[in-house]
Scaffold this active site. Sequence first.
Site, mmCIF file in Angstrom:
data_model
loop_
_atom_site.group_PDB
_atom_site.id
_atom_site.type_symbol
_atom_site.label_atom_id
_atom_site.label_comp_id
_atom_site.label_asym_id
_atom_site.label_seq_id
_atom_site.Cartn_x
_atom_site.Cartn_y
_atom_site.Cartn_z
ATOM 1 N N CYS A 271 0.794 -1.246 0.000
ATOM 2 C CA CYS A 271 0.000 0.000 0.000
ATOM 3 C C CYS A 271 0.820 1.287 0.000
ATOM 4 O O CYS A 271 0.710 2.086 -0.926
ATOM 5 C CB CYS A 271 -0.942 -0.005 1.192
HETATM 6 C C1 UGA Z 1 -1.129 0.716 5.297
HETATM 7 C C2 UGA Z 1 -1.843 1.724 6.211
HETATM 8 O O1 UGA Z 1 -1.201 1.739 7.474
HETATM 9 C C3 UGA Z 1 -3.317 1.355 6.371
HETATM 10 O O2 UGA Z 1 -3.988 2.326 7.148
HETATM 11 C C4 UGA Z 1 -3.967 1.266 4.984
HETATM 12 O O3 UGA Z 1 -5.332 0.893 5.075
HETATM 13 C C5 UGA Z 1 -3.217 0.243 4.155
HETATM 14 O O4 UGA Z 1 -1.826 0.631 4.061
HETATM 15 C C6 UGA Z 1 -3.828 0.215 2.794
HETATM 16 O O5 UGA Z 1 -3.784 1.238 2.104
HETATM 17 O O6 UGA Z 1 -4.450 -0.797 2.429
HETATM 18 P P1 UGA Z 1 -0.139 -1.763 5.682
HETATM 19 O O7 UGA Z 1 0.253 -1.767 4.245
HETATM 20 O O8 UGA Z 1 -0.812 -2.957 6.246
HETATM 21 O O9 UGA Z 1 -1.148 -0.540 5.973
HETATM 22 O O10 UGA Z 1 1.183 -1.525 6.499
HETATM 23 P P2 UGA Z 1 1.723 -0.475 7.575
HETATM 24 O O11 UGA Z 1 1.461 -0.964 8.931
HETATM 25 O O12 UGA Z 1 1.264 0.896 7.234
HETATM 26 O O13 UGA Z 1 3.287 -0.581 7.319
HETATM 27 C C7 UGA Z 1 3.850 -0.193 6.067
HETATM 28 C C8 UGA Z 1 5.346 -0.232 6.114
HETATM 29 O O14 UGA Z 1 5.835 0.798 6.947
HETATM 30 C C9 UGA Z 1 5.943 -1.532 6.655
HETATM 31 O O15 UGA Z 1 7.025 -1.896 5.839
HETATM 32 C C10 UGA Z 1 6.397 -1.179 8.042
HETATM 33 O O16 UGA Z 1 7.489 -1.938 8.490
HETATM 34 C C11 UGA Z 1 6.803 0.283 7.842
HETATM 35 N N1 UGA Z 1 6.757 1.061 9.098
HETATM 36 C C12 UGA Z 1 5.577 1.302 9.716
HETATM 37 C C13 UGA Z 1 7.943 1.563 9.620
HETATM 38 O O17 UGA Z 1 9.049 1.359 9.067
HETATM 39 N N2 UGA Z 1 7.893 2.294 10.762
HETATM 40 C C14 UGA Z 1 6.732 2.554 11.401
HETATM 41 O O18 UGA Z 1 6.764 3.258 12.432
HETATM 42 C C15 UGA Z 1 5.549 2.046 10.877
#
Ligand code: UGA
Length: 439
Positions: A271
């Site tokens: 995403c």
């Molecule tokens: C993301 C959004 O958080 C959701 O709200 C949204 O609905 C979704 O995309 C979507 O558009 O369908 P998601 O893809 O499940 O959700 O993953 P995230 O939890 O956002 O993490 C994304 C990336 O960011 C991961 O690689 C994670 O490791 C990284 N991340 C996240 C960090 O490096 N640091 C953080 O503090 C948080």
Amino acid sequence: MIKNMKIAIIGLGFVGLTFASVLASKGFKVIGIDIDIKKSRQIADGIPPFYEDDLEKTLKIGLKKNLAITNNFSSIIDCDVIFITVSTPQKKDGSIELAMIKRAVTVIGKTISKTRKNPIILVKSTVTPGTMQHVIRPILEKQSGKKAGKDFGLISNPEFLQESSAIKDTKFPHVIVLGGYQTKFMSKMKKIFANLHPKIPIIITNHQTAEMIKYANNSFLATKISFINQLANICQNIPGANIDDIAKTIGLDPRIGNLFLNAGPGYGGSCLPKDMKALINFANKVGIKPKLLDAVEEINLKQLEQIMIMLEEKLGALRSKRITILGTAFKPNTDDIRDSVGIELIKKLLKKRATVTIYDPKSMNNTMKVFGDEIFYAKSLPSSLDSSECLIIMTQWKQFEILNNKLIKSMKRKLIVDCRRILSKKILDADYHAIGIGN
Ligand code: UGA
């Protein structure tokens, strides 16, 4: 009354399958539709095609109650509400691929042309502003011979669930967004959602704003991550500085908030990277140079480059060097490796002819589908370290916290690159480098 509604959910990926399972487990009559026959059969047998906490249990409860799975679209003919949850993947130029959603709405349009009902169609798929007005509505009206707002309802309903907490997020969303014209259909959906989630704010707006809200949300999250990653890089050049203490402290300021400030190797997944590219592409199309968004993306890509530079500085040429990677899932508690930074790192290492061994608690099979016999797959965390010359921790799996001096003993050279600072509090007999900690 709402429990008697018949609901169709089209596209059984993360959003669709989770939503269908949760609604059915709550007692709604749900039909889940996916064109992939093999996948539909597997789901109908109660087996989700991907790992997600509590999904299997919820799906099985749903199937026992009132969830039917099919690949036959004609079953939407007597549905009251139709959710579209098909994916909108990325094209080479960053824009989104609308082929799947166009196909879905064409069939929906043809099917509802034969019904006397006035179904409400809600689009959960992520689409750039204007898609509902200029693409989806015209197809639906043409194929059905009916008018949106009069004969059927049409509402933009972006989704905010996160993988790894999809069931929880679906049961307890933080907001509901309904975009579209203020018709009887909108009032009905507002009532239905208010009933389903009594205390949750419901934002009613127009289509294009609802579409933009989704991109605003994801691009802000990406911005937070790139911000903290940039600060982490600065911290690495300040001996003794620690990004976690900084993130924890600024996170206590309610204007900033403590989530999404976890520095790492960059954001991945299906995403954030895709939505950032789509928004950048869209901004350029409407005549705005999105400098900040460009920088967010650039910083994200640089995180991995910096890891490669550090590896070459420490190990010299990487050819034939044995490198262990812990974590290929794009984040913990999922087996999803789509756009995973760990997978990108492996690709870069293979280009340099390094010998790569991986271990991940959930995504070994998915990783194998990408790399086949190009890399080694360890049976356990300890065995992944045997004769290794460098250990790189990519994903913040809880299981990796057990690493200690005893376990790393089997490494040939004790170089550790900890992208998630999982081991930062331990005293290790190793050349230890962590993203965001100054050496
Ligand atoms: C993301 C959004 O958080 C959701 O709200 C949204 O609905 C979704 O995309 C979507 O558009 O369908 P998601 O893809 O499940 O959700 O993953 P995230 O939890 O956002 O993490 C994304 C990336 O960011 C991961 O690689 C994670 O490791 C990284 N991340 C996240 C960090 O490096 N640091 C953080 O503090 C948080």
